[in-house]
Scaffold this motif. Sequence first.
Motif, short mmCIF file in Angstrom:
data_model
loop_
_atom_site.label_atom_id
_atom_site.label_comp_id
_atom_site.label_asym_id
_atom_site.label_seq_id
_atom_site.Cartn_x
_atom_site.Cartn_y
_atom_site.Cartn_z
N ARG A 133 0.84 -1.29 0.05
CA ARG A 133 -0.11 0.02 0.05
C ARG A 133 1.00 1.29 -0.01
N PHE A 134 2.18 1.26 0.79
CA PHE A 134 2.87 2.37 0.94
C PHE A 134 3.64 2.36 -0.29
N LEU A 135 4.07 1.30 -1.01
CA LEU A 135 4.93 1.49 -2.28
C LEU A 135 3.91 1.83 -3.41
N LEU A 192 5.73 9.49 10.76
CA LEU A 192 6.76 10.53 10.31
C LEU A 192 7.76 9.64 9.62
N ASP A 193 8.00 8.45 9.88
CA ASP A 193 8.82 7.55 9.14
C ASP A 193 8.40 7.26 7.50
N ILE A 194 6.99 7.14 7.73
CA ILE A 194 6.45 6.74 6.11
C ILE A 194 6.58 8.18 5.53
N LEU A 195 6.23 9.14 5.96
CA LEU A 195 6.45 10.49 5.30
C LEU A 195 8.03 10.60 4.67
N THR A 262 -2.21 5.60 8.10
CA THR A 262 -1.08 4.77 8.75
C THR A 262 -1.43 3.41 9.14
N PHE A 263 -2.30 3.30 10.18
CA PHE A 263 -2.37 1.98 10.55
C PHE A 263 -3.87 1.22 10.08
#
Length: 326
Positions: A133-135, A192-195, A262-263
């Motif tokens: 999903r984040f990729l 914050l890390d995924i940003l 995020t979650f």
Amino acid sequence: MKYKKVRWGIIGCGDVTEKKSGPAFHKVENSELVAVMRRTGELARDYAKRHHVQKWYDDADGLIHDPDVDAVYIATPPGSHKEYTLKAAAAGKPVYVEKPMARSAEECKEMVAACKEAGVPLYVAYYRRAQERFLKIKELLDQKAIGEVRFVSSTQYQKARDGVKNSDHLPWRVQPQIAGGGLFFDLASHTLDILDFLLGPIQEAKGFASNQAGYYEAEDIVTGTYQFQTGVHGIGKWCFTAFEDVDRNEIVGSKGKISFSTFGDDPVILTTSDGQQQWSFERPEHVHQPLVETIVKELTEGGNLCPSKGESGLRTNRVMDEIVGN
């Protein structure tokens, strides 16, 4: 050094290792979980029996220096991350450490320096960096699906959990001497890390932190603003004593926006003048597994394959420190 097969040892086989991470070390190709450690020996032995692990320990030094252990996964609370990382590095073992990487950016710096001096890699368990999903979000940004990125907004708040309401036995996540702070350090670190992964490093951050409800000493509300090295602006709001649970991020650009949580498992939504598109993703059975796959592949094949390392973990801790201040 390249490994034919990575034999893992876990320090701290608590709840997070039962399903989120532990089984992944068996399931990933060229990877095996060979030893676990917990201070209570009976619990370590029980875990080893249930998960078909050959060895168990009740002291970390024994596991770290076991010649059958190639790499160490540190799954304890943050208060001991630095100690165990330094010991594993001194033993020449690659380290995979839970998030947040440590209680402060200063501790993170020591960990990065120790692993660099020892010549061993340091990985951090911000596993969302390897999830589909984040990729997909990163792919949309790279394709300029929303044009030039202007700003990002994160809103995350939740009800106060029963376990923290004036309890005599507070969970470690709200004990600053163990966690580094309150739930902001445990939960906001993921956002914050995924940003950082999606938009690049944050160069400056400011904020306010307070305790409004008085259930514990750590902060229970945090607001922050930040600017990325690219010039993108950001704002975040985190409250852990609200009336409902909300988890919402928006990346806004010159031609559209991307909305995601995020979650949660809700869809990734792209909104432009042409309308909306959305993508849904099934949560991995073991959420760490996609990231562990990149680590094992890097250790066995070489290259720079894992997207979550000590340097990026340090950046996330630094941003949290700057937002919370004292």
